[in-house]
Write a protein that holds these residues in place. Structure first.
Motif, short mmCIF file in Angstrom:
data_model
loop_
_atom_site.label_atom_id
_atom_site.label_comp_id
_atom_site.label_asym_id
_atom_site.label_seq_id
_atom_site.Cartn_x
_atom_site.Cartn_y
_atom_site.Cartn_z
N SER A 221 0.85 -1.19 0.00
CA SER A 221 0.00 0.00 0.00
C SER A 221 0.89 1.24 0.00
CB SER A 221 -0.93 0.02 1.21
OG SER A 221 -0.19 0.02 2.42
N VAL A 222 0.32 2.34 -0.49
CA VAL A 222 1.07 3.59 -0.51
C VAL A 222 0.22 4.69 0.11
CG1 VAL A 222 0.29 4.14 -2.87
CG2 VAL A 222 2.35 5.23 -1.96
N PHE A 223 0.84 5.52 0.92
CA PHE A 223 0.19 6.65 1.56
C PHE A 223 0.71 7.92 0.88
CE2 PHE A 223 -0.12 3.31 4.61
CZ PHE A 223 -1.26 3.55 5.37
N MET A 224 -0.18 8.66 0.23
CA MET A 224 0.20 9.94 -0.36
C MET A 224 0.20 10.97 0.76
SD MET A 224 0.52 8.64 -3.32
CE MET A 224 1.05 10.13 -4.19
N VAL A 225 1.37 11.49 1.07
CA VAL A 225 1.49 12.33 2.26
C VAL A 225 2.53 13.42 2.02
CG1 VAL A 225 3.17 10.71 3.24
CG2 VAL A 225 1.96 12.29 4.76
N GLY A 226 2.27 14.61 2.54
CA GLY A 226 3.24 15.69 2.43
C GLY A 226 4.50 15.37 3.23
N LYS A 227 5.62 15.86 2.76
CA LYS A 227 6.90 15.56 3.41
C LYS A 227 6.88 15.95 4.88
CE LYS A 227 10.56 16.28 0.97
NZ LYS A 227 11.70 16.91 0.24
N GLU A 228 6.22 17.07 5.19
CA GLU A 228 6.20 17.57 6.57
C GLU A 228 5.37 16.69 7.49
OE1 GLU A 228 2.70 19.19 4.41
OE2 GLU A 228 4.84 18.93 3.98
N ASN A 229 4.47 15.87 6.92
CA ASN A 229 3.61 15.01 7.74
C ASN A 229 4.07 13.56 7.82
OD1 ASN A 229 1.74 16.98 8.55
ND2 ASN A 229 0.56 16.77 6.65
N LYS A 230 5.16 13.23 7.16
CA LYS A 230 5.63 11.84 7.16
C LYS A 230 5.93 11.33 8.58
CE LYS A 230 7.55 11.05 2.54
NZ LYS A 230 8.74 10.61 1.79
N LYS A 231 6.59 12.17 9.36
CA LYS A 231 6.98 11.73 10.71
C LYS A 231 5.74 11.49 11.57
CE LYS A 231 8.00 16.53 12.09
NZ LYS A 231 7.80 17.10 10.73
N LEU A 232 4.70 12.32 11.39
CA LEU A 232 3.46 12.13 12.15
C LEU A 232 2.77 10.85 11.74
CD1 LEU A 232 2.08 15.80 12.00
CD2 LEU A 232 3.32 14.71 13.88
N LEU A 233 2.74 10.58 10.43
CA LEU A 233 2.11 9.37 9.93
C LEU A 233 2.85 8.12 10.40
CD1 LEU A 233 0.05 7.88 8.20
CD2 LEU A 233 1.47 8.37 6.19
N LEU A 234 4.17 8.17 10.39
CA LEU A 234 4.95 7.01 10.83
C LEU A 234 4.68 6.70 12.30
CD1 LEU A 234 7.09 4.87 10.21
CD2 LEU A 234 8.83 6.54 10.89
N ALA A 235 4.72 7.71 13.14
CA ALA A 235 4.46 7.50 14.57
C ALA A 235 3.05 6.95 14.78
CB ALA A 235 4.65 8.82 15.33
N HIS A 236 2.09 7.47 14.00
CA HIS A 236 0.70 7.01 14.10
C HIS A 236 0.59 5.53 13.75
CE1 HIS A 236 -3.66 6.87 13.52
NE2 HIS A 236 -3.43 6.37 12.31
N LEU A 237 1.21 5.11 12.66
CA LEU A 237 1.13 3.71 12.23
C LEU A 237 1.83 2.78 13.22
CD1 LEU A 237 1.82 4.03 8.39
CD2 LEU A 237 -0.39 3.62 9.51
N LEU A 238 2.98 3.22 13.75
CA LEU A 238 3.72 2.38 14.68
C LEU A 238 2.97 2.21 16.00
CD1 LEU A 238 7.34 3.72 14.05
CD2 LEU A 238 6.41 1.51 13.35
N LYS A 239 2.30 3.27 16.45
CA LYS A 239 1.54 3.17 17.69
C LYS A 239 0.23 2.41 17.50
CE LYS A 239 3.50 7.19 20.02
NZ LYS A 239 3.25 8.52 20.63
N GLU A 240 -0.29 2.46 16.27
CA GLU A 240 -1.54 1.76 15.96
C GLU A 240 -1.35 0.25 16.05
OE1 GLU A 240 -3.16 1.94 11.89
OE2 GLU A 240 -4.86 3.00 12.77
N LEU A 262 13.66 11.20 16.41
CA LEU A 262 12.25 11.59 16.46
C LEU A 262 11.39 10.50 17.09
CD1 LEU A 262 10.26 13.37 13.70
CD2 LEU A 262 9.38 11.21 14.58
N LEU A 263 11.62 9.25 16.69
CA LEU A 263 10.83 8.13 17.20
C LEU A 263 11.07 7.94 18.70
CD1 LEU A 263 11.26 5.55 14.29
CD2 LEU A 263 9.21 6.87 14.85
N VAL A 264 12.33 8.03 19.11
CA VAL A 264 12.65 7.85 20.53
C VAL A 264 11.96 8.92 21.37
CG1 VAL A 264 14.52 7.93 22.23
CG2 VAL A 264 14.82 6.64 20.10
N LYS A 265 11.90 10.17 20.88
CA LYS A 265 11.20 11.23 21.59
C LYS A 265 9.72 10.92 21.76
CE LYS A 265 14.12 15.23 20.51
NZ LYS A 265 14.19 16.55 19.81
N LYS A 266 9.16 10.16 20.81
CA LYS A 266 7.75 9.81 20.87
C LYS A 266 7.51 8.50 21.62
CE LYS A 266 6.19 12.38 16.81
NZ LYS A 266 5.22 13.20 17.56
N GLY A 267 8.56 7.99 22.27
CA GLY A 267 8.41 6.80 23.08
C GLY A 267 8.45 5.49 22.32
N ILE A 268 8.98 5.52 21.10
CA ILE A 268 9.08 4.31 20.27
C ILE A 268 10.54 3.88 20.23
CG2 ILE A 268 8.73 3.34 17.97
CD1 ILE A 268 6.54 5.53 17.59
#
Length: 374
Positions: A221-240, A262-268
């Protein structure tokens, strides 16, 4: 075509049969006759195409055919960029040489040199080495490579990426100019062509077409996402899906380190592997990932090459590769041995051309998934 058709001697044929080798792969079919003909070789082949046997089998045959051998001389030197690859190559030589009297040894950094020195006392004819440890032992006066007649550079592009080019050139200056040289690389950028031109004499060139199909067991699958939102999307998927591990690919070493922070700051829990990391740091990160101590391994393509991770549920392309074949190799790390896998890709506006090239290569459009950050 069979290995017998390539005129491999019976003692090596039986060893190959014991390993379950039935027919030579394309890189083996193309390379073995050239090496047996004692010509230099420049070969382009990805990991997983059987390239180790492509040089190990004919080298063993050439050396086994020599009636007299001076037991004190190392005759074949195989340079590998990492400890992991060096060990894999040495294991292959062990398997293929079980029926012939050609000794081999392996040396690499990050461990005590004592055992390796004991192995060298057995007078191996073939030495597999990482550049740093090789030069270290030579500098101590404990190793002589002045009688080398066969030189192999494996994963040469990775060797350059890890900054070993000067070490390689120092090593080459210490061995005879009259030799047979084999260079294997997964890619052929200008830097590799320049290196090849300085090392090889009238080489034959072979190339194996990269893999272009993806396994049916991998859901893409592919997620069409702005470069600035990639980090938010990644954290969201990993926590999901907090229970699952994930191998995340970036294009650059800097990007890999930045993403881990970035991930470590988000507790991942996460770690990075790339060419600027020490061998010990890469081994530690891989061990922690395999054991489950960390959930996310962030890697660049070259650093991840040759890594075998069982039961990997997800591969995430945080950045799409600019070479479409690389996409196939990335996602091929999940969905192995009949198990299902998930391959997720992020695509920003600047990467649409990369996505189009990937879809053209694999022959279908990857399903577009919805997400909260559109």
């Amino acid at each position: 075509m069979t290995f017998k058709d390539l005129e491999i001697i019976p003692s090596i044929l039986s060893a190959l049969a014991a390993e379950g080798y039935e027919r030579p792969t394309p890189i083996q079919q193309k390379s073995i006759p050239i090496i047996l003909d004692r010509q230099d070789l420049l070969a382009c082949a990805q990991t997983g195409t059987g390239k180790t046997a492509a040089f190990a089998v004919p080298l063993l045959q050439l050396m086994a055919a020599e009636p007299v051998r001076k037991m004190q001389d190392i005759e074949a030197l195989i340079l590998a960029p990492t400890r992991e690859l060096a060990l894999q190559i040495d294991e292959s030589f062990h398997s293929y040489s079980r029926n012939i009297a050609v000794r081999h040894a392996v040396i690499f950094g990050g461990v005590s040199q004592n055992k390796q020195l004991n192995d060298l006392k057995a007078r191996p004819a073939i030495l597999v080495a990482t550049p740093g440890r090789l030069l270290d032992l030579i500098g101590q006066g404990l190793l002589d490579i002045s009688k080398i007649r066969y030189l192999v550079l494996d994963e040469a592009d990775r060797m350059l990426d890890m900054g070993f080019v000067h070490d390689v050139k120092r090593i080459v200056r210490l061995i005879p100019k009259k030799r047979q040289t084999l260079l294997f690389s997964a890619t052929m950028p200008p830097s590799i062509m320049q290196l090849a031109a300085s090392l090889l004499f009238q080489p034959k060139k072979v190339q194996v077409d990269p893999v272009s199909s993806t396994a049916e067991t991998v859901q893409q699958s592919v997620f069409m996402v702005g470069k600035e939102n990639k980090k938010l999307l990644l954290a969201h998927l990993l926590k999901e899906q907090a229970a699952d591990k994930a191998l995340v690919f970036t294009r650059t070493k800097y990007g890999a380190d930045k993403l881990v922070r970035l991930l470590v700051k988000k507790g991942i829990t996460a770690a990075a592997i790339h060419g600027n990391k020490s061998q010990q740091a890469r081994q530690r990160a891989l061990h922690h990932f395999k054991s489950g101590e960390i959930r996310v391994l962030v890697a660049t393509d070259i650093a991840a090459r040759g890594i075998d991770i069982e039961e990997l549920p997800r591969v995430i392309n945080y950045e799409l590769p600019n070479i479409p074949e690389t996409y196939v190799h990335r996602i091929g790390r999940t969905g192995r041995a009949g198990s299902s896998g998930l391959a997720i890709s992020f695509c920003d506006s600047e990467e649409v051309a990369y996505l189009n090239s990937i879809q053209k290569l694999i022959g279908f459009k990857v399903a577009v998934a919805k997400h909260p950050f559109q």
